[in-house]
Design a protein around this motif. Sequence first.
Motif, PDB file in Angstrom:
ATOM      1  N   PRO A 173      53.220  47.061  39.672  1.00 33.66           N
ATOM      2  CA  PRO A 173      54.662  46.985  39.375  1.00 33.66           C
ATOM      3  C   PRO A 173      55.012  45.968  38.289  1.00 33.66           C
ATOM      4  CG  PRO A 173      54.315  47.057  41.741  1.00 33.66           C
ATOM      5  CD  PRO A 173      52.953  46.875  41.104  1.00 33.66           C
ATOM      6  N   ASN A 174      54.078  45.099  37.929  1.00 30.42           N
ATOM      7  CA  ASN A 174      54.320  44.143  36.843  1.00 30.42           C
ATOM      8  C   ASN A 174      54.033  44.736  35.472  1.00 30.42           C
ATOM      9  OD1 ASN A 174      54.992  42.103  38.671  1.00 30.42           O
ATOM     10  ND2 ASN A 174      52.852  41.584  38.953  1.00 30.42           N
ATOM     11  N   ASP A 175      53.528  45.969  35.445  1.00 25.20           N
ATOM     12  CA  ASP A 175      53.238  46.664  34.201  1.00 25.20           C
ATOM     13  C   ASP A 175      54.401  47.597  33.864  1.00 25.20           C
ATOM     14  OD1 ASP A 175      50.652  45.489  34.045  1.00 25.20           O
ATOM     15  OD2 ASP A 175      49.857  47.026  35.399  1.00 25.20           O
ATOM     16  N   LEU A 176      54.301  48.243  32.737  1.00 24.64           N
ATOM     17  CA  LEU A 176      55.261  49.263  32.310  1.00 24.64           C
ATOM     18  C   LEU A 176      54.463  50.492  31.907  1.00 24.64           C
ATOM     19  CD1 LEU A 176      58.096  50.264  31.426  1.00 24.64           C
ATOM     20  CD2 LEU A 176      57.713  49.082  29.249  1.00 24.64           C
ATOM     21  N   PHE A 177      54.946  51.661  32.304  1.00 24.39           N
ATOM     22  CA  PHE A 177      54.271  52.919  31.978  1.00 24.39           C
ATOM     23  C   PHE A 177      55.235  53.820  31.229  1.00 24.39           C
ATOM     24  CE2 PHE A 177      52.993  57.307  33.177  1.00 24.39           C
ATOM     25  CZ  PHE A 177      51.740  57.311  32.583  1.00 24.39           C
ATOM     26  N   MET A 178      54.819  54.284  30.052  1.00 23.54           N
ATOM     27  CA  MET A 178      55.596  55.237  29.262  1.00 23.54           C
ATOM     28  C   MET A 178      54.826  56.540  29.191  1.00 23.54           C
ATOM     29  SD  MET A 178      56.890  53.198  25.877  1.00 23.54           S
ATOM     30  CE  MET A 178      57.743  54.655  25.279  1.00 23.54           C
ATOM     31  N   VAL A 179      55.546  57.638  29.262  1.00 26.75           N
ATOM     32  CA  VAL A 179      54.891  58.928  29.092  1.00 26.75           C
ATOM     33  C   VAL A 179      55.760  59.804  28.194  1.00 26.75           C
ATOM     34  CG1 VAL A 179      55.795  59.820  31.275  1.00 26.75           C
ATOM     35  CG2 VAL A 179      53.787  60.885  30.268  1.00 26.75           C
ATOM     36  N   ALA A 180      55.138  60.346  27.156  1.00 33.36           N
ATOM     37  CA  ALA A 180      55.822  61.225  26.212  1.00 33.36           C
ATOM     38  C   ALA A 180      55.347  62.653  26.451  1.00 33.36           C
ATOM     39  CB  ALA A 180      55.532  60.805  24.771  1.00 33.36           C
ATOM     40  N   SER A 181      56.315  63.548  26.579  1.00 34.19           N
ATOM     41  CA  SER A 181      56.013  64.944  26.868  1.00 34.19           C
ATOM     42  C   SER A 181      57.030  65.820  26.169  1.00 34.19           C
ATOM     43  CB  SER A 181      56.069  65.172  28.385  1.00 34.19           C
ATOM     44  OG  SER A 181      55.949  66.537  28.688  1.00 34.19           O
ATOM     45  N   LEU A 182      56.631  67.010  25.822  1.00 33.49           N
ATOM     46  CA  LEU A 182      57.581  67.944  25.232  1.00 33.49           C
ATOM     47  C   LEU A 182      58.455  68.541  26.322  1.00 33.49           C
ATOM     48  CD1 LEU A 182      58.622  69.418  22.736  1.00 33.49           C
ATOM     49  CD2 LEU A 182      56.857  71.131  23.109  1.00 33.49           C
ATOM     50  N   ASN A 198      51.484  58.922  41.798  1.00 38.83           N
ATOM     51  CA  ASN A 198      50.835  57.700  42.271  1.00 38.83           C
ATOM     52  C   ASN A 198      51.428  56.475  41.580  1.00 38.83           C
ATOM     53  OD1 ASN A 198      48.910  56.194  43.777  1.00 38.83           O
ATOM     54  ND2 ASN A 198      47.549  56.168  42.010  1.00 38.83           N
ATOM     55  N   ILE A 199      51.668  56.580  40.291  1.00 34.56           N
ATOM     56  CA  ILE A 199      52.272  55.481  39.532  1.00 34.56           C
ATOM     57  C   ILE A 199      53.697  55.236  40.018  1.00 34.56           C
ATOM     58  CG2 ILE A 199      53.091  54.803  37.227  1.00 34.56           C
ATOM     59  CD1 ILE A 199      50.540  56.288  36.139  1.00 34.56           C
ATOM     60  N   ALA A 200      54.442  56.306  40.254  1.00 39.23           N
ATOM     61  CA  ALA A 200      55.817  56.168  40.737  1.00 39.23           C
ATOM     62  C   ALA A 200      55.870  55.548  42.129  1.00 39.23           C
ATOM     63  CB  ALA A 200      56.512  57.532  40.733  1.00 39.23           C
ATOM     64  N   VAL A 201      54.971  55.958  43.024  1.00 44.52           N
ATOM     65  CA  VAL A 201      54.930  55.427  44.388  1.00 44.52           C
ATOM     66  C   VAL A 201      54.648  53.927  44.373  1.00 44.52           C
ATOM     67  CG1 VAL A 201      53.537  55.461  46.518  1.00 44.52           C
ATOM     68  CG2 VAL A 201      54.371  57.585  45.545  1.00 44.52           C
ATOM     69  N   LYS A 202      53.860  53.477  43.416  1.00 42.27           N
ATOM     70  CA  LYS A 202      53.550  52.051  43.297  1.00 42.27           C
ATOM     71  C   LYS A 202      54.731  51.244  42.749  1.00 42.27           C
ATOM     72  CE  LYS A 202      48.582  52.222  42.627  1.00 42.27           C
ATOM     73  NZ  LYS A 202      47.505  51.707  41.776  1.00 42.27           N
ATOM     74  N   GLN A 203      55.814  51.923  42.438  1.00 44.94           N
ATOM     75  CA  GLN A 203      57.028  51.315  41.894  1.00 44.94           C
ATOM     76  C   GLN A 203      56.779  50.617  40.552  1.00 44.94           C
ATOM     77  OE1 GLN A 203      58.798  49.023  45.097  1.00 44.94           O
ATOM     78  NE2 GLN A 203      59.560  50.899  46.051  1.00 44.94           N
ATOM     79  N   VAL A 204      55.921  51.226  39.752  1.00 42.82           N
ATOM     80  CA  VAL A 204      55.703  50.764  38.389  1.00 42.82           C
ATOM     81  C   VAL A 204      56.878  51.275  37.557  1.00 42.82           C
ATOM     82  CG1 VAL A 204      54.194  50.935  36.369  1.00 42.82           C
ATOM     83  CG2 VAL A 204      53.202  50.871  38.683  1.00 42.82           C
ATOM     84  N   PRO A 205      57.554  50.413  36.808  1.00 44.65           N
ATOM     85  CA  PRO A 205      58.628  50.907  35.948  1.00 44.65           C
ATOM     86  C   PRO A 205      58.092  51.974  34.992  1.00 44.65           C
ATOM     87  CG  PRO A 205      58.587  48.508  35.977  1.00 44.65           C
ATOM     88  CD  PRO A 205      57.354  48.973  36.692  1.00 44.65           C
ATOM     89  N   MET A 206      58.793  53.113  34.938  1.00 39.78           N
ATOM     90  CA  MET A 206      58.325  54.244  34.142  1.00 39.78           C
ATOM     91  C   MET A 206      59.430  54.733  33.208  1.00 39.78           C
ATOM     92  SD  MET A 206      56.784  57.959  35.395  1.00 39.78           S
ATOM     93  CE  MET A 206      55.985  57.200  36.792  1.00 39.78           C
ATOM     94  N   VAL A 207      59.062  54.914  31.958  1.00 38.60           N
ATOM     95  CA  VAL A 207      59.967  55.452  30.943  1.00 38.60           C
ATOM     96  C   VAL A 207      59.412  56.795  30.504  1.00 38.60           C
ATOM     97  CG1 VAL A 207      60.974  55.126  28.649  1.00 38.60           C
ATOM     98  CG2 VAL A 207      60.559  53.129  30.123  1.00 38.60           C
ATOM     99  N   SER A 208      60.211  57.841  30.645  1.00 38.13           N
ATOM    100  CA  SER A 208      59.792  59.150  30.137  1.00 38.13           C
ATOM    101  C   SER A 208      60.499  59.411  28.810  1.00 38.13           C
ATOM    102  CB  SER A 208      60.123  60.265  31.137  1.00 38.13           C
ATOM    103  OG  SER A 208      61.512  60.492  31.199  1.00 38.13           O
ATOM    104  N   VAL A 209      59.807  60.097  27.923  1.00 39.60           N
ATOM    105  CA  VAL A 209      60.379  60.527  26.652  1.00 39.60           C
ATOM    106  C   VAL A 209      60.108  62.023  26.575  1.00 39.60           C
ATOM    107  CG1 VAL A 209      60.486  60.142  24.167  1.00 39.60           C
ATOM    108  CG2 VAL A 209      59.726  58.281  25.666  1.00 39.60           C
ATOM    109  N   THR A 210      61.157  62.807  26.801  1.00 36.90           N
ATOM    110  CA  THR A 210      61.003  64.262  26.883  1.00 36.90           C
ATOM    111  C   THR A 210      62.135  64.965  26.141  1.00 36.90           C
ATOM    112  OG1 THR A 210      62.322  64.527  28.902  1.00 36.90           O
ATOM    113  CG2 THR A 210      59.972  64.071  29.189  1.00 36.90           C
ATOM    114  N   VAL A 211      61.979  66.263  25.988  1.00 38.51           N
ATOM    115  CA  VAL A 211      63.069  67.090  25.489  1.00 38.51           C
ATOM    116  C   VAL A 211      64.209  67.023  26.495  1.00 38.51           C
ATOM    117  CG1 VAL A 211      63.734  69.487  25.038  1.00 38.51           C
ATOM    118  CG2 VAL A 211      61.609  68.617  24.134  1.00 38.51           C
ATOM    119  N   PHE A 212      65.427  67.051  25.994  1.00 30.37           N
ATOM    120  CA  PHE A 212      66.596  66.951  26.855  1.00 30.37           C
ATOM    121  C   PHE A 212      66.710  68.194  27.730  1.00 30.37           C
ATOM    122  CE2 PHE A 212      71.252  67.244  27.607  1.00 30.37           C
ATOM    123  CZ  PHE A 212      71.375  66.078  28.352  1.00 30.37           C
ATOM    124  N   SER A 213      66.299  68.038  28.984  1.00 30.82           N
ATOM    125  CA  SER A 213      66.373  69.131  29.956  1.00 30.82           C
ATOM    126  C   SER A 213      66.082  68.553  31.328  1.00 30.82           C
ATOM    127  CB  SER A 213      65.340  70.218  29.634  1.00 30.82           C
ATOM    128  OG  SER A 213      64.028  69.728  29.847  1.00 30.82           O
TER     129      SER A 213
END
Length: 161
Positions: free
Chosen positions: A72-81, A94-109
């Motif tokens: 949870p002290n880390d940051l996770f970014m994931v880019a997807s179409l 698994n990353i989400a359950v660990k409450q790691v801050p997550m930023v997604s970058v996706t198409v608006f949908s």
Amino acid sequence: MEETIKLFEEDKSLAQIYKLFLEADRIFAYGTGYGQNLMLKEFYRCLLNNNIYLHIIPSKTELELVSQTITPNDLFMVASLSGNMNGIESMIKNIAVKQVPMVSVTVFSRNDLAYLADYNLYYQVSHLNKINQLNNSSFCTLNLVLSLLYEGFTNHIKSSV
């Protein structure tokens, strides 16, 4: 491009994302495809100007390893179409359950990835092939949103000093 800029400018979570960049022990980024990885590499290059080091995860195998050790002290970014998580769903969950801050970058949908992420950045594409979900144009709008994120982050640092 105008729609991508508008989506970015309307985002209310940018200050929190910038704060995460400054406070995270480690920052990991994963692109779900070749084009996304290329754009993340450019983003990494830019972040170096601010002494921010982005660990780009090159493949699913390494994503599996990172998903086991990330905290949870880390940051996770994931880019997807598309935001489709086929083949990586268990790792992202698994990353989400660990409450790691997550930023997604996706198409608006509406998409599974954006639903799981704490923060969502969006970009628009004009030519999405409905059959195979490939972007027929380019990744310039993904590059644009990452450039806007970098510029905003740089300005945030300057205004904090």
